[in-house]
Design an enzyme around this catalytic site. Structure first.
Site, short mmCIF file in Angstrom:
data_model
loop_
_atom_site.label_atom_id
_atom_site.label_comp_id
_atom_site.label_asym_id
_atom_site.label_seq_id
_atom_site.Cartn_x
_atom_site.Cartn_y
_atom_site.Cartn_z
N HIS A 109 102.62 42.41 37.54
CA HIS A 109 102.82 42.30 36.09
C HIS A 109 103.55 43.54 35.59
CE1 HIS A 109 101.24 43.77 32.14
NE2 HIS A 109 101.74 42.61 31.75
N ARG A 113 107.65 47.58 25.86
CA ARG A 113 107.68 47.13 24.47
C ARG A 113 107.92 48.29 23.52
NH1 ARG A 113 102.60 46.94 26.67
NH2 ARG A 113 101.05 48.33 25.73
N HIS A 147 102.58 53.10 44.46
CA HIS A 147 102.24 54.27 43.65
C HIS A 147 103.25 55.40 43.84
CE1 HIS A 147 98.51 53.34 41.55
NE2 HIS A 147 98.28 52.50 42.55
#
Length: 302
Positions: A109, A113, A147
């Site tokens: 995911h 924004r 990561h």
């Protein structure tokens, strides 16, 4: 670079990013393609929902762009900004979710924004987003690579950026009723504006690019791993956890449902096929047991 707020530059970038993500996912598939559903609610609120279903690699994937202008911030947004309750706002973003067919390929995911809200005294703005990985079967190589790319994305923005946003991700993507994280985390940030517009916008772009660069190699590395009914059953069980988080806790889902009539676009993030087994307990020493024992939870993957 100037710190002047340029909301149109953000919009243009996010529309281009949607196009690049759609193209990157379609390259994984032999035949399946995204259904593109442009929409417009009024002169200022518009977007495009892109959903792929039934692919050989991606059982379901969504890449959504939206620009929403509203008269009052909904409760999901004002929880952290109570002083902005009832104020007009603009929210522009891209949300990506991938639910692969092969259980050895993790779900993923990403969201990036930009928000702005106006009070009588001033206009407030901030960036948010991040990305996280949700494996069904864990691989140290994949977790470390994931990561490492997240750490590299944060490196130009200060030594504290990766630890801070990694911890925030571990804490955000957590199911308190289950006592477990949704996956192995990544990055999460919100209300970010202290760096000024230009630098914060640059960080958002770095996160967006890093997501595809981190995820696509994992899909290619695990996509041909043989699997059977056992692995598919466990995948459906773990997808149930994914659905629980999105429906109970995810602020983006709540924001969308509180602010929009486009439930199909908002709920495209849900997995295509889930399962719930009462009091399921994996066989001790199995790969299924290893997921919770070794991969879920906050861990240093350096």
């Amino acid at each position: 670079m100037s710190s002047r707020v340029d909301a149109e530059a953000v919009r243009r970038y996010l529309e281009q990013y949607q196009d690049s993500a759609v193209a990157a996912f379609e390259e994984l598939e032999r035949q399946a393609r995204f259904r593109q559903d442009p929409w417009q609610q009024d002169d200022s609120s518009f977007g495009c929902t892109c959903v792929l279903e039934g692919g050989d690699v991606l059982e379901k994937a969504g890449v959504n762009f939206s620009r929403v202008v509203g008269p009052a911030l909904p409760p999901a947004a004002t929880e952290r900004h109570p002083e902005l309750a009832g104020q007009p706002f603009t929210a522009t973003g891209v949300s990506i979710v991938a639910h692969p067919r092969n259980p050895y390929v993790p779900a993923a995911h990403c969201n990036v924004r930009f928000f702005s809200a106006r009070t009588a005294e001033e206009e407030r703005w901030w960036f948010g987003g991040g990305f996280d990985l949700t494996p069904y079967y864990g691989f140290d190589e994949d977790a470390r690579a994931w990561h490492a790319r997240a750490r590299a994305a944060c490196a130009p923005f200060g030594a504290d950026a990766y630890p801070r946003f990694k911890q925030w991700c571990d804490e955000y993507f957590y199911l308190p009723h289950r006592g477990e994280t949704r996956g192995i985390g990544g990055l999460f940030f919100d209300d970010l504006n202290a760096w000024g517009f230009s630098r914060t916008f640059a960080f958002m772009q770095e996160v967006a690019v890093a997501f595809l660069e981190a995820y696509l190699p994992i899909v290619q590395r695990r996509g041909n791993t043989p699997y059977g009914d056992r692995e598919r059953a466990f995948q459906k069980y773990r997808r149930g956890r994914y659905a629980e988080f999105n429906l109970l806790y995810d602020r983006g889902t709540l924001f969308g449902l509180q602010n929009s009539r486009r439930a199909e676009s908002i709920l495209m993030s849900l997995p295509p096929d889930c399962g719930w087994t009462y009091d399921y307990r994996p066989e001790p020493g199995s790969a299924e047991a290893a997921l919770a024992e070794r991969f879920l939870g906050s861990r240093d993957w350096s």
